[in-house]
Design a protein around this motif. Structure first.
Motif, PDB file in Angstrom:
ATOM      1  N   GLY A   1       0.788  -1.220   0.000  1.00 55.57           N
ATOM      2  CA  GLY A   1       0.000   0.000   0.000  1.00 55.57           C
ATOM      3  C   GLY A   1       0.824   1.275   0.000  1.00 55.57           C
ATOM      4  O   GLY A   1       1.908   1.320   0.580  1.00 55.57           O
ATOM      5  N   GLU A   2       0.274   2.297  -0.639  1.00 50.55           N
ATOM      6  CA  GLU A   2       0.895   3.628  -0.576  1.00 50.55           C
ATOM      7  C   GLU A   2       0.719   4.229   0.820  1.00 50.55           C
ATOM      8  O   GLU A   2       1.523   5.052   1.252  1.00 50.55           O
ATOM      9  CB  GLU A   2       0.253   4.555  -1.606  1.00 50.55           C
ATOM     10  N   ILE A   3      -0.353   3.805   1.488  1.00 54.43           N
ATOM     11  CA  ILE A   3      -0.642   4.242   2.845  1.00 54.43           C
ATOM     12  C   ILE A   3      -0.657   3.026   3.754  1.00 54.43           C
ATOM     13  O   ILE A   3      -1.278   2.006   3.433  1.00 54.43           O
ATOM     14  CB  ILE A   3      -2.015   4.966   2.931  1.00 54.43           C
ATOM     15  N   ILE A   4       0.032   3.114   4.892  1.00 51.26           N
ATOM     16  CA  ILE A   4       0.048   2.044   5.892  1.00 51.26           C
ATOM     17  C   ILE A   4      -0.869   2.459   7.034  1.00 51.26           C
ATOM     18  O   ILE A   4      -0.716   3.547   7.596  1.00 51.26           O
ATOM     19  CB  ILE A   4       1.462   1.790   6.441  1.00 51.26           C
ATOM     20  N   VAL A   5      -1.819   1.599   7.375  1.00 48.66           N
ATOM     21  CA  VAL A   5      -2.743   1.854   8.486  1.00 48.66           C
ATOM     22  C   VAL A   5      -2.438   0.863   9.602  1.00 48.66           C
ATOM     23  O   VAL A   5      -2.274  -0.336   9.354  1.00 48.66           O
ATOM     24  CB  VAL A   5      -4.212   1.721   8.038  1.00 48.66           C
ATOM     25  N   PHE A   6      -2.368   1.362  10.823  1.00 52.67           N
ATOM     26  CA  PHE A   6      -2.053   0.521  11.974  1.00 52.67           C
ATOM     27  C   PHE A   6      -3.313   0.283  12.798  1.00 52.67           C
ATOM     28  O   PHE A   6      -3.974   1.232  13.231  1.00 52.67           O
ATOM     29  CB  PHE A   6      -0.984   1.180  12.840  1.00 52.67           C
ATOM     30  N   SER A   7      -3.634  -0.978  13.023  1.00 48.54           N
ATOM     31  CA  SER A   7      -4.796  -1.352  13.824  1.00 48.54           C
ATOM     32  C   SER A   7      -4.366  -2.295  14.925  1.00 48.54           C
ATOM     33  O   SER A   7      -3.491  -3.150  14.723  1.00 48.54           O
ATOM     34  CB  SER A   7      -5.849  -2.039  12.942  1.00 48.54           C
ATOM     35  N   ASP A   8      -4.977  -2.168  16.100  1.00 46.93           N
ATOM     36  CA  ASP A   8      -4.767  -3.150  17.155  1.00 46.93           C
ATOM     37  C   ASP A   8      -5.635  -4.370  16.866  1.00 46.93           C
ATOM     38  O   ASP A   8      -6.581  -4.315  16.059  1.00 46.93           O
ATOM     39  CB  ASP A   8      -5.135  -2.564  18.522  1.00 46.93           C
ATOM     40  N   ALA A   9      -5.355  -5.457  17.540  1.00 44.93           N
ATOM     41  CA  ALA A   9      -6.088  -6.697  17.287  1.00 44.93           C
ATOM     42  C   ALA A   9      -7.527  -6.642  17.784  1.00 44.93           C
ATOM     43  O   ALA A   9      -8.353  -7.474  17.396  1.00 44.93           O
ATOM     44  CB  ALA A   9      -5.365  -7.872  17.942  1.00 44.93           C
ATOM     45  N   ASN A  10      -7.842  -5.673  18.643  1.00 45.10           N
ATOM     46  CA  ASN A  10      -9.207  -5.539  19.152  1.00 45.10           C
ATOM     47  C   ASN A  10      -9.870  -4.246  18.687  1.00 45.10           C
ATOM     48  O   ASN A  10     -10.853  -3.805  19.280  1.00 45.10           O
ATOM     49  CB  ASN A  10      -9.209  -5.594  20.683  1.00 45.10           C
ATOM     50  N   SER A  11      -9.338  -3.635  17.628  1.00 48.28           N
ATOM     51  CA  SER A  11      -9.849  -2.348  17.154  1.00 48.28           C
ATOM     52  C   SER A  11     -10.962  -2.547  16.128  1.00 48.28           C
ATOM     53  O   SER A  11     -10.763  -3.217  15.109  1.00 48.28           O
ATOM     54  CB  SER A  11      -8.720  -1.521  16.530  1.00 48.28           C
ATOM     55  N   ILE A  12     -12.101  -1.937  16.388  1.00 48.15           N
ATOM     56  CA  ILE A  12     -13.238  -1.995  15.478  1.00 48.15           C
ATOM     57  C   ILE A  12     -13.449  -0.609  14.870  1.00 48.15           C
ATOM     58  O   ILE A  12     -13.695   0.359  15.591  1.00 48.15           O
ATOM     59  CB  ILE A  12     -14.520  -2.462  16.205  1.00 48.15           C
ATOM     60  N   TYR A  13     -13.349  -0.519  13.539  1.00 48.73           N
ATOM     61  CA  TYR A  13     -13.435   0.753  12.844  1.00 48.73           C
ATOM     62  C   TYR A  13     -14.868   1.069  12.422  1.00 48.73           C
ATOM     63  O   TYR A  13     -15.654   0.162  12.137  1.00 48.73           O
ATOM     64  CB  TYR A  13     -12.579   0.732  11.569  1.00 48.73           C
ATOM     65  N   GLY A  14     -15.170   2.361  12.336  1.00 48.88           N
ATOM     66  CA  GLY A  14     -16.388   2.793  11.682  1.00 48.88           C
ATOM     67  C   GLY A  14     -16.309   2.436  10.211  1.00 48.88           C
ATOM     68  O   GLY A  14     -15.205   2.355   9.634  1.00 48.88           O
ATOM     69  N   HIS A  15     -17.451   2.212   9.569  1.00 49.57           N
ATOM     70  CA  HIS A  15     -17.454   1.692   8.194  1.00 49.57           C
ATOM     71  C   HIS A  15     -16.709   2.590   7.209  1.00 49.57           C
ATOM     72  O   HIS A  15     -16.167   2.131   6.202  1.00 49.57           O
ATOM     73  CB  HIS A  15     -18.896   1.481   7.717  1.00 49.57           C
ATOM     74  N   ASP A  16     -16.641   3.899   7.484  1.00 49.13           N
ATOM     75  CA  ASP A  16     -15.978   4.820   6.564  1.00 49.13           C
ATOM     76  C   ASP A  16     -14.645   5.330   7.091  1.00 49.13           C
ATOM     77  O   ASP A  16     -14.106   6.320   6.585  1.00 49.13           O
ATOM     78  CB  ASP A  16     -16.897   6.012   6.278  1.00 49.13           C
ATOM     79  N   ALA A  17     -14.091   4.662   8.079  1.00 50.92           N
ATOM     80  CA  ALA A  17     -12.857   5.136   8.726  1.00 50.92           C
ATOM     81  C   ALA A  17     -11.702   5.280   7.738  1.00 50.92           C
ATOM     82  O   ALA A  17     -10.955   6.260   7.780  1.00 50.92           O
ATOM     83  CB  ALA A  17     -12.466   4.197   9.868  1.00 50.92           C
ATOM     84  N   LEU A  18     -11.536   4.308   6.836  1.00 49.99           N
ATOM     85  CA  LEU A  18     -10.431   4.380   5.880  1.00 49.99           C
ATOM     86  C   LEU A  18     -10.585   5.562   4.928  1.00 49.99           C
ATOM     87  O   LEU A  18      -9.619   6.273   4.639  1.00 49.99           O
ATOM     88  CB  LEU A  18     -10.339   3.089   5.065  1.00 49.99           C
ATOM     89  N   LEU A  19     -11.804   5.763   4.437  1.00 55.56           N
ATOM     90  CA  LEU A  19     -12.051   6.884   3.529  1.00 55.56           C
ATOM     91  C   LEU A  19     -11.777   8.205   4.227  1.00 55.56           C
ATOM     92  O   LEU A  19     -11.242   9.149   3.630  1.00 55.56           O
ATOM     93  CB  LEU A  19     -13.494   6.847   3.017  1.00 55.56           C
ATOM     94  N   ARG A  20     -12.132   8.277   5.496  1.00 58.69           N
ATOM     95  CA  ARG A  20     -11.892   9.497   6.277  1.00 58.69           C
ATOM     96  C   ARG A  20     -10.402   9.734   6.476  1.00 58.69           C
ATOM     97  O   ARG A  20      -9.923  10.872   6.384  1.00 58.69           O
ATOM     98  CB  ARG A  20     -12.599   9.392   7.630  1.00 58.69           C
TER      99      ARG A  20
END
Length: 378
Positions: A123-142
């Motif tokens: 990826g051009e962008i690296i996103v870091f998530s914890d193993a218990n992290s739940i994102y909002g459906h549009d979090a990546l777009l935001r």
């Protein structure tokens, strides 16, 4: 002399918790930077470090697979830090849906896991998530919309603590996060954010730097991005929901660990405190992080000097106020915090944070470091 110590300590504490946010508020009225957001959907790699996360990893992966993002532009990488509870087997079940498993052996901690995974990410962008992290459906777009601005190098989202049933936590922990997020929004508007949470963060892959195993990536990486003159910005619409810790001991150990690693990170990145090279950011770093982590010192000085001035007005009344405040915190410690009123839970959380910083500082001056740890308990 005691009176000078008392009022000096009080002044420092007022600046740390109220003065700094107030100065930020005033400063953003005169100098405010915007982010040139746009419809920007680069390729994204979500990296999820995990150690013995069998209880939550499937839910996290399903959450990431269901995010609103253009097909073919998202990859998910789970870095298993020598898990032994079946985490790897669960992740492998998602291989047909494009989820990649990287196993780190021997166990070396989160930072080493990220160092191992990032070179494998496309990826051009690296996103870091914890193993218990739940994102909002549009979090990546935001998150990615901010990278349409070429001056932005790192974006952090908004974390909300929730109970086991998914409802938003209303105790002092949540109040603290609201306070922190308010400061981040003003720091972002003025210049760059100083501290991030690490569970919903994104960086340009070209700006990722390999870190030592003992360094805190949630702190060192955004600081390194800022040192390269890119902005670190806050995106409140990118929502992360994370379950609050179930007991005071788990919360305390987590806070000690984070504070200890942050102190070492501040030592590593101390060049950012040069006001001639980083006039605004050095002030932010000093005010938001260094003074905050060391706030236990003026708190002790305030209490001790106040106790020694009891024979003079108005110090008796002020000391009584301190006693009541700490009694409220103690009462909350030995009570159920789920339905505790705000005026109990906030003093409790304030004391917990400062005691954990004191413990971390004691370990820091003794040269102790913490690289690996067990998962948070929800």
């Amino acid at each position: 002399m005691l009176e000078i110590l008392f009022w000096l300590s009080a002044g420092v504490l007022v600046y740390i918790y109220a003065g700094y946010p107030l100065v930020l508020l005033v400063a953003t009225r005169f100098s405010k930077k915007t982010v040139a957001k746009g419809s920007f959907t680069p390729t994204v790699s979500i990296i999820i470090p995990a150690f013995n996360e069998a209880a939550v990893i499937a839910e996290t992966i399903e959450n990431k697979l269901a995010l609103d993002y253009p097909e073919g532009k998202l990859e998910i990488i789970v870095v298993s830090d020598e898990s032994t509870d079946g985490t790897d087997e669960i992740v492998e079940k998602y291989s047909a849906r494009g989820v990649k498993l990287i196993r780190q052996e021997p166990r070396q901690g989160k930072t080493s896991g990220l160092n191992l995974a990032v070179p494998e990410a496309s990826g051009e962008i690296i996103v870091f998530s914890d193993a218990n992290s739940i994102y909002g459906h549009d979090a990546l777009l935001r998150l990615t919309s901010n990278f349409a601005d070429e001056t932005v190098g790192y974006v952090t989202g908004k974390m909300i603590y929730v109970s086991a049933d998914g409802s938003v936590v209303g105790d002092g922990c949540s109040a603290y996060m609201k306070y922190e997020n308010y400061i981040r929004s003003m720091e972002s508007a003025l210049n760059s954010v100083v501290g991030v949470d690490g569970g919903v963060d994104a960086v340009r892959s070209s700006l990722y730097q390999q870190m030592r195993a003992d360094q805190l990536p949630d702190f060192v990486l955004p600081l390194s991005v800022a040192s390269k003159k890119y902005r670190v910005v806050y995106e409140p619409a990118a929502i992360l929901k994370e379950q609050s810790l179930s007991d005071a001991d788990s919360e305390y150990r987590m806070r000690v660990r984070v504070a200890l690693r942050a102190m070492w990170a501040l030592l590593d990145m101390c060049h950012l405190l040069n006001p001639f090279r980083y006039p605004v950011y050095s002030w932010q770093l000093l005010s938001h992080k260094i003074l905050r982590y060391m706030a236990f010192l003026p708190l002790i000085a305030l209490f001790v000097s106040n106790a020694m001035l009891l024979g003079q007005a108005p110090y008796g009344l002020l000391f009584a106020g301190q006693i009541i405040f700490y009694c409220l915190a103690g009462f909350c410690l030995y009570s159920s915090k789920d339905d505790m009123p705000f005026y109990f839970s906030l003093p409790y959380y304030f004391v917990l944070l400062n005691v954990s910083c004191a413990n971390a500082f004691w370990r820091f001056i003794r040269g102790q470091k913490q690289i690996i740890w067990n998962p948070r308990l929800g």
